[in-house]
Every structure is written in C-alpha cells, then in structure tokens.
Motif scaffolding. Structure first.
Motif, PDB file in Angstrom:
ATOM      1  N   MET A  82     -77.977 -51.004 -82.540  1.00 45.68           N
ATOM      2  CA  MET A  82     -78.243 -50.514 -81.190  1.00 45.68           C
ATOM      3  C   MET A  82     -79.209 -51.483 -80.531  1.00 45.68           C
ATOM      4  O   MET A  82     -80.182 -51.914 -81.147  1.00 45.68           O
ATOM      5  CB  MET A  82     -78.861 -49.122 -81.180  1.00 45.68           C
ATOM      6  N   LEU A  83     -78.889 -51.842 -79.293  1.00 45.12           N
ATOM      7  CA  LEU A  83     -79.759 -52.700 -78.492  1.00 45.12           C
ATOM      8  C   LEU A  83     -80.175 -51.926 -77.257  1.00 45.12           C
ATOM      9  O   LEU A  83     -79.337 -51.299 -76.603  1.00 45.12           O
ATOM     10  CB  LEU A  83     -79.017 -53.968 -78.054  1.00 45.12           C
ATOM     11  N   LYS A  84     -81.477 -51.988 -76.942  1.00 43.87           N
ATOM     12  CA  LYS A  84     -81.997 -51.324 -75.741  1.00 43.87           C
ATOM     13  C   LYS A  84     -82.840 -52.302 -74.941  1.00 43.87           C
ATOM     14  O   LYS A  84     -83.597 -53.089 -75.514  1.00 43.87           O
ATOM     15  CB  LYS A  84     -82.870 -50.126 -76.100  1.00 43.87           C
ATOM     16  N   ARG A  85     -82.697 -52.206 -73.624  1.00 50.73           N
ATOM     17  CA  ARG A  85     -83.510 -52.998 -72.697  1.00 50.73           C
ATOM     18  C   ARG A  85     -83.959 -52.042 -71.596  1.00 50.73           C
ATOM     19  O   ARG A  85     -83.139 -51.343 -71.005  1.00 50.73           O
ATOM     20  CB  ARG A  85     -82.679 -54.140 -72.121  1.00 50.73           C
ATOM     21  N   ASP A  86     -85.257 -52.023 -71.330  1.00 48.84           N
ATOM     22  CA  ASP A  86     -85.813 -51.136 -70.300  1.00 48.84           C
ATOM     23  C   ASP A  86     -85.375 -49.686 -70.509  1.00 48.84           C
ATOM     24  O   ASP A  86     -85.081 -48.972 -69.555  1.00 48.84           O
ATOM     25  CB  ASP A  86     -85.409 -51.608 -68.900  1.00 48.84           C
ATOM     26  N   GLY A  87     -85.289 -49.249 -71.772  1.00 49.46           N
ATOM     27  CA  GLY A  87     -84.935 -47.875 -72.089  1.00 49.46           C
ATOM     28  C   GLY A  87     -83.451 -47.556 -72.014  1.00 49.46           C
ATOM     29  O   GLY A  87     -83.043 -46.437 -72.295  1.00 49.46           O
ATOM     30  N   GLN A  88     -82.628 -48.536 -71.648  1.00 49.66           N
ATOM     31  CA  GLN A  88     -81.185 -48.325 -71.519  1.00 49.66           C
ATOM     32  C   GLN A  88     -80.470 -48.954 -72.711  1.00 49.66           C
ATOM     33  O   GLN A  88     -80.780 -50.078 -73.112  1.00 49.66           O
ATOM     34  CB  GLN A  88     -80.665 -48.974 -70.241  1.00 49.66           C
ATOM     35  N   ILE A  89     -79.509 -48.235 -73.276  1.00 49.39           N
ATOM     36  CA  ILE A  89     -78.691 -48.794 -74.354  1.00 49.39           C
ATOM     37  C   ILE A  89     -77.769 -49.836 -73.739  1.00 49.39           C
ATOM     38  O   ILE A  89     -77.019 -49.546 -72.810  1.00 49.39           O
ATOM     39  CB  ILE A  89     -77.868 -47.702 -75.060  1.00 49.39           C
ATOM     40  N   ILE A  90     -77.849 -51.067 -74.260  1.00 45.77           N
ATOM     41  CA  ILE A  90     -77.026 -52.148 -73.722  1.00 45.77           C
ATOM     42  C   ILE A  90     -75.934 -52.598 -74.693  1.00 45.77           C
ATOM     43  O   ILE A  90     -75.067 -53.371 -74.327  1.00 45.77           O
ATOM     44  CB  ILE A  90     -77.891 -53.340 -73.272  1.00 45.77           C
ATOM     45  N   ALA A  91     -75.973 -52.071 -75.924  1.00 44.13           N
ATOM     46  CA  ALA A  91     -74.904 -52.295 -76.906  1.00 44.13           C
ATOM     47  C   ALA A  91     -75.099 -51.303 -78.045  1.00 44.13           C
ATOM     48  O   ALA A  91     -76.240 -51.005 -78.417  1.00 44.13           O
ATOM     49  CB  ALA A  91     -74.909 -53.718 -77.443  1.00 44.13           C
ATOM     50  N   SER A  92     -73.991 -50.801 -78.586  1.00 45.10           N
ATOM     51  CA  SER A  92     -74.058 -49.863 -79.701  1.00 45.10           C
ATOM     52  C   SER A  92     -72.817 -50.045 -80.575  1.00 45.10           C
ATOM     53  O   SER A  92     -71.692 -50.004 -80.081  1.00 45.10           O
ATOM     54  CB  SER A  92     -74.139 -48.428 -79.179  1.00 45.10           C
ATOM     55  N   PHE A  93     -73.052 -50.217 -81.870  1.00 45.90           N
ATOM     56  CA  PHE A  93     -71.983 -50.403 -82.843  1.00 45.90           C
ATOM     57  C   PHE A  93     -72.249 -49.463 -84.003  1.00 45.90           C
ATOM     58  O   PHE A  93     -73.340 -49.468 -84.575  1.00 45.90           O
ATOM     59  CB  PHE A  93     -71.962 -51.855 -83.337  1.00 45.90           C
ATOM     60  N   ASP A  94     -71.274 -48.629 -84.354  1.00 42.80           N
ATOM     61  CA  ASP A  94     -71.386 -47.736 -85.502  1.00 42.80           C
ATOM     62  C   ASP A  94     -70.037 -47.750 -86.213  1.00 42.80           C
ATOM     63  O   ASP A  94     -69.169 -46.915 -85.948  1.00 42.80           O
ATOM     64  CB  ASP A  94     -71.759 -46.328 -85.057  1.00 42.80           C
ATOM     65  N   TRP A 119     -67.234 -50.454 -82.062  1.00 46.14           N
ATOM     66  CA  TRP A 119     -68.001 -50.505 -80.821  1.00 46.14           C
ATOM     67  C   TRP A 119     -67.961 -49.180 -80.087  1.00 46.14           C
ATOM     68  O   TRP A 119     -66.893 -48.696 -79.735  1.00 46.14           O
ATOM     69  CB  TRP A 119     -67.496 -51.618 -79.906  1.00 46.14           C
ATOM     70  N   ASP A 120     -69.141 -48.593 -79.889  1.00 45.05           N
ATOM     71  CA  ASP A 120     -69.291 -47.436 -79.003  1.00 45.05           C
ATOM     72  C   ASP A 120     -69.549 -47.947 -77.584  1.00 45.05           C
ATOM     73  O   ASP A 120     -68.978 -47.451 -76.629  1.00 45.05           O
ATOM     74  CB  ASP A 120     -70.450 -46.546 -79.448  1.00 45.05           C
ATOM     75  N   ILE A 121     -70.443 -48.930 -77.480  1.00 44.25           N
ATOM     76  CA  ILE A 121     -70.755 -49.589 -76.209  1.00 44.25           C
ATOM     77  C   ILE A 121     -70.806 -51.084 -76.484  1.00 44.25           C
ATOM     78  O   ILE A 121     -71.711 -51.550 -77.188  1.00 44.25           O
ATOM     79  CB  ILE A 121     -72.109 -49.122 -75.630  1.00 44.25           C
ATOM     80  N   GLU A 122     -69.847 -51.821 -75.988  1.00 43.63           N
ATOM     81  CA  GLU A 122     -69.876 -53.272 -76.155  1.00 43.63           C
ATOM     82  C   GLU A 122     -70.996 -53.835 -75.287  1.00 43.63           C
ATOM     83  O   GLU A 122     -71.413 -53.183 -74.322  1.00 43.63           O
ATOM     84  CB  GLU A 122     -68.524 -53.862 -75.785  1.00 43.63           C
ATOM     85  N   PRO A 123     -71.513 -55.020 -75.612  1.00 40.69           N
ATOM     86  CA  PRO A 123     -72.592 -55.598 -74.804  1.00 40.69           C
ATOM     87  C   PRO A 123     -72.239 -55.545 -73.317  1.00 40.69           C
ATOM     88  O   PRO A 123     -71.152 -55.954 -72.920  1.00 40.69           O
ATOM     89  CB  PRO A 123     -72.687 -57.028 -75.319  1.00 40.69           C
ATOM     90  N   ILE A 124     -73.178 -55.011 -72.510  1.00 39.35           N
ATOM     91  CA  ILE A 124     -72.862 -54.725 -71.111  1.00 39.35           C
ATOM     92  C   ILE A 124     -72.989 -55.925 -70.186  1.00 39.35           C
ATOM     93  O   ILE A 124     -72.474 -55.878 -69.075  1.00 39.35           O
ATOM     94  CB  ILE A 124     -73.714 -53.557 -70.568  1.00 39.35           C
ATOM     95  N   ASP A 125     -73.676 -56.989 -70.640  1.00 30.93           N
ATOM     96  CA  ASP A 125     -73.827 -58.170 -69.793  1.00 30.93           C
ATOM     97  C   ASP A 125     -74.118 -59.392 -70.656  1.00 30.93           C
ATOM     98  O   ASP A 125     -74.172 -59.290 -71.888  1.00 30.93           O
ATOM     99  CB  ASP A 125     -74.911 -57.954 -68.721  1.00 30.93           C
ATOM    100  N   ALA A 126     -74.297 -60.522 -70.013  1.00 38.90           N
ATOM    101  CA  ALA A 126     -74.514 -61.780 -70.735  1.00 38.90           C
ATOM    102  C   ALA A 126     -75.809 -61.748 -71.540  1.00 38.90           C
ATOM    103  O   ALA A 126     -75.879 -62.305 -72.641  1.00 38.90           O
ATOM    104  CB  ALA A 126     -74.520 -62.956 -69.765  1.00 38.90           C
ATOM    105  N   ASN A 127     -76.838 -61.094 -71.023  1.00 40.85           N
ATOM    106  CA  ASN A 127     -78.111 -60.986 -71.732  1.00 40.85           C
ATOM    107  C   ASN A 127     -77.932 -60.193 -73.025  1.00 40.85           C
ATOM    108  O   ASN A 127     -78.438 -60.582 -74.082  1.00 40.85           O
ATOM    109  CB  ASN A 127     -79.144 -60.332 -70.805  1.00 40.85           C
TER     110      ASN A 127
END
Length: 74
Positions: free
Chosen positions: A38-50, A53-61
C-alpha cells in the motif's frame, strides 16, 4: 515479513507498507516477493496490491515510488 517506511519521490513523501517473502510467488507483483503493498501520499491511497491490483498506481509519482520499492524488495 512486513515492512513500512517512507520514501521521497519527486519532492513528495510517500508512505509504504509491504508484505514480502524470501521467494517469489505467482501471487506477488510480477511474480516476485511482494504479495501486499500500500502506498499513501497526503493521506490518500495511491496504489494498493493484495495478491492482485486493487488500485493501480494513480499517477507518474505513484508509479515511480512503486518502481523504487519493487527494485528494492521484489
């Protein structure tokens, strides 16, 4: 093994939580050792893999952070 921490990517702080194993698996990212992430930036999940992929990386960062962590832990 669970790992957590933070990394700086493009002047943004990204917090990560990773579950990785000693050996790769069909359930890991690219059949590697990371089975959960799980990756979070500014409190928002920006990628999640379990085991998929539940949430693929949302942007280039987010993608850049993922690449750093996969290189290190996968």
């Amino acid at each position: 093994m669970w790992r957590e921490g933070k990394i700086e990517v493009e002047n943004k702080t990204i917090y990560y939580w990773i579950k990785s194993f000693d050996l790769g698996s069909p359930y890991g990212i690219d059949e590697g050792r990371i089975s959960k992430l799980m990756l979070k930036r500014d409190g928002q999940i920006i990628a999640s893999f379990d085991r998929g992929w539940d949430i693929e990386p949302i942007d280039a960062n987010a993608q850049a952070a993922l690449e750093v962590l996969v290189k290190k832990f996968n």
